[in-house]
Design a protein around this motif. Sequence first.
Motif, mmCIF file in Angstrom:
data_model
loop_
_atom_site.group_PDB
_atom_site.id
_atom_site.type_symbol
_atom_site.label_atom_id
_atom_site.label_comp_id
_atom_site.label_asym_id
_atom_site.label_seq_id
_atom_site.Cartn_x
_atom_site.Cartn_y
_atom_site.Cartn_z
ATOM 1 N N UNK A 491 0.834 -1.211 0.000
ATOM 2 C CA UNK A 491 0.000 0.000 0.000
ATOM 3 C C UNK A 491 0.861 1.252 0.000
ATOM 4 N N UNK A 492 1.998 1.199 0.684
ATOM 5 C CA UNK A 492 2.833 2.375 0.797
ATOM 6 C C UNK A 492 3.398 2.778 -0.564
ATOM 7 N N UNK A 493 3.753 1.803 -1.401
ATOM 8 C CA UNK A 493 4.400 2.116 -2.674
ATOM 9 C C UNK A 493 3.466 1.952 -3.870
ATOM 10 N N UNK A 494 2.172 1.949 -3.606
ATOM 11 C CA UNK A 494 1.189 1.886 -4.697
ATOM 12 C C UNK A 494 0.339 3.156 -4.657
ATOM 13 N N UNK A 495 0.308 3.869 -5.751
ATOM 14 C CA UNK A 495 -0.462 5.118 -5.813
ATOM 15 C C UNK A 495 -1.756 4.992 -6.599
ATOM 16 N N UNK A 496 -1.865 3.971 -7.425
ATOM 17 C CA UNK A 496 -3.097 3.756 -8.173
ATOM 18 C C UNK A 496 -3.232 2.266 -8.440
ATOM 19 N N UNK A 497 -4.448 1.880 -8.722
ATOM 20 C CA UNK A 497 -4.689 0.453 -8.922
ATOM 21 C C UNK A 497 -5.134 -0.197 -7.637
ATOM 22 N N UNK A 498 -4.422 -1.204 -7.189
ATOM 23 C CA UNK A 498 -4.849 -1.887 -5.974
ATOM 24 C C UNK A 498 -3.845 -2.937 -5.546
ATOM 25 N N UNK A 499 -4.250 -3.674 -4.507
ATOM 26 C CA UNK A 499 -3.424 -4.730 -3.914
ATOM 27 C C UNK A 499 -4.276 -5.987 -3.812
ATOM 28 N N UNK A 500 -3.701 -7.126 -4.256
ATOM 29 C CA UNK A 500 -4.396 -8.417 -4.207
ATOM 30 C C UNK A 500 -3.664 -9.331 -3.234
ATOM 31 N N UNK A 501 -4.428 -9.887 -2.270
ATOM 32 C CA UNK A 501 -3.883 -10.850 -1.314
ATOM 33 C C UNK A 501 -4.607 -12.171 -1.547
ATOM 34 N N UNK A 502 -3.834 -13.225 -1.848
ATOM 35 C CA UNK A 502 -4.451 -14.525 -2.113
ATOM 36 C C UNK A 502 -3.485 -15.653 -1.802
ATOM 37 N N UNK A 503 -3.889 -16.847 -2.221
ATOM 38 C CA UNK A 503 -3.063 -18.032 -1.949
ATOM 39 C C UNK A 503 -3.203 -19.012 -3.109
ATOM 40 N N UNK A 504 -2.210 -19.913 -3.206
ATOM 41 C CA UNK A 504 -2.196 -20.920 -4.271
ATOM 42 C C UNK A 504 -1.580 -22.195 -3.717
ATOM 43 N N UNK A 505 -2.223 -23.333 -4.007
ATOM 44 C CA UNK A 505 -1.748 -24.637 -3.513
ATOM 45 C C UNK A 505 -0.596 -25.125 -4.410
ATOM 46 N N UNK A 506 0.521 -25.504 -3.795
ATOM 47 C CA UNK A 506 1.657 -26.057 -4.507
ATOM 48 C C UNK A 506 2.112 -27.333 -3.796
ATOM 49 N N UNK A 507 1.456 -28.433 -4.147
ATOM 50 C CA UNK A 507 1.766 -29.714 -3.515
ATOM 51 C C UNK A 507 1.374 -29.712 -2.058
ATOM 52 N N UNK A 508 2.370 -29.976 -1.189
ATOM 53 C CA UNK A 508 2.116 -30.006 0.252
ATOM 54 C C UNK A 508 2.247 -28.632 0.880
ATOM 55 N N UNK A 509 2.450 -27.585 0.076
ATOM 56 C CA UNK A 509 2.618 -26.230 0.583
ATOM 57 C C UNK A 509 1.510 -25.332 0.051
ATOM 58 N N UNK A 510 1.251 -24.267 0.806
ATOM 59 C CA UNK A 510 0.303 -23.237 0.388
ATOM 60 C C UNK A 510 1.085 -21.936 0.254
#
Length: 603
Positions: A491-510
């Motif tokens: 957020x500090x270094x973004x002046x326009x657009x937005x921020x996406x927070x998500x997750x993705x499964x990669x085998x036994x890790x998230x």
Amino acid sequence: MRKLPWKSRAALYGIPLVVLVLAGAVSWWGWNRERRDIEAQLQADFDTRFRETVGLFRERMLAYEQALHATHGLFASKADVQRGDFQAFVGSMRIQTHPGLLGLGYSVRVPASQRAAHESKVRAQGFPQYAIRPGTPREEYTASLYFEPSALTALSTLGSDFYAEPSRRHAMEAARDNGSIAISNKIKLPEEDAQEVQAGYRIFMPVYGGAAAPATVEERRRRLTGWIYAAFSMDGLMSNILGERANIDVQVYDGGVGEGDDVEIVSDRVGGESSLKLLKASQKVQVGGYSWTLTAQSLPNFTTPIAASKLQLVARIGAVASVLLAVLAWALIRRRIRARIADEELRAAKEHAEAASQAKTRFLAAASHDLRQPVQALGLFAATLQAMARLPQVRGEEIGAVASRLQLALQGLGRLLNGLFDLSGLDNGTVTVNRRVVAVSDMLAEVQTAFAGPAAAKGLRLHVRAARNVWVDTDPMIAGRILSNLVANALRYTSKGGVLVGCRRRGALLELRVVDTGIGIPPAEQARIFAEFYQVEGVSREREGGMGLGLAIAQRSAQLLGAKIAVQSTPGRGSCFSFALPVVPGPQAEAMRREMSDASLPA
């Protein structure tokens, strides 16, 4: 010593191995050269011994011939040689000094018409049982009349018709027709020694009535009166022919003339051991129109102990020298590697100390700047309040503005102190990790709640995509701090657009991801953004309110969880920060699994 790189390990063990192989090859070459020199000396000795043996064999055979010639002289000097004359003459020659010579005899030629008269004459001389054997009718007979030295066992030779035997007939005919000596094929000599049957030969020399050999074959056959013969055994002929050093195996092959018994092989073998090759030699010898083949082979003990010891000494010295060179090479390389490692460690320690000094300087500079700014602001606000206190009347709006600014300065100072305390705790190892099963949706929901307001205040879109029914094994406080710092930084270094927070499964890790559309990070600076008080160039601290501690705290917090923050960024388009946590079954799934496990147990 620490684990070496593969190149150093290869040099440490490969080079000594090469040295060992090369030194072994040189040692083998030296040993082989020494062996060839010794074998050349042994070959010369062997050849000399073999020539001496062949010469001795020839001399003994010639001695037999000389005995026949001497006896032939008796018959040439006296027309009627009686038994006593023959006995005295043979006794005077001392034939027992000739190895293998069993005796000398005389076989007389008897026409069939004179057989009866001949037998009567010999019987009258004191041999009443005398008769020509075998007595089968034939046109002409021969009879062994004399044999010396005389003995009881020698009586069996009297009357023997050697001409009736194919193994002797060819020699008698050859001697008669050629007027010279001829040797029979191999025969057995039971008559000369009744105790032991011996393999031997007879040498025949013709007698022509006391005269020299006639010029033609027809005349020789007509004037032949008998044969002088010598009987010798092969064992006696070859006895002690090798001398005291019986370390050569000598074999005599009977080349033969005409028909006879099997090939005779006489040898003298002595055992032993040697690492040198066996030597061989062969030579043909002609005696009395008869062919002999003498072969010799060195026995293992032909090698002298000194030569064998010398060869063993060369081999041992070569082996020891090869091993010592390999060990020396290993020690030198190991010492060199240790010195190089020590230099590298010293250089690394120096670089680390310099980096620490630079980091300390940078830390003090940044910290002094960030600490001085709010402290100075607090001093100014305090002076403003004091000045306002001296005024007779102060409006509430003015006091509220000063108080608001004073509060902002205190908050900035508090954030800086909290960041320093968090970073100090991570460096000192005082932060304790308390892992448990955490729902990912709960962590992301907290992020949504905490940063929805700040994002809206900047006019940015904050999207949080929470995964349902997914649990991870982590410390929720530390994981939440990592996410908070990453989102705050985005957020500090973004002046326009937005921020996406998500997750993705990669085998036994998230994999948890924070993606923004901010200013981005140049590739050259991506490795430095996790240092303390580091900010991308061209971004003002005062304008953005950042202190450069968020990513440093996030990275070290991730290391406590066994993770690492990865960054992908394109300048002007945004960045993506991510880290991975292990996925585990949720509490409900675990409870169901336990219930099913309990249900399967026997009552």
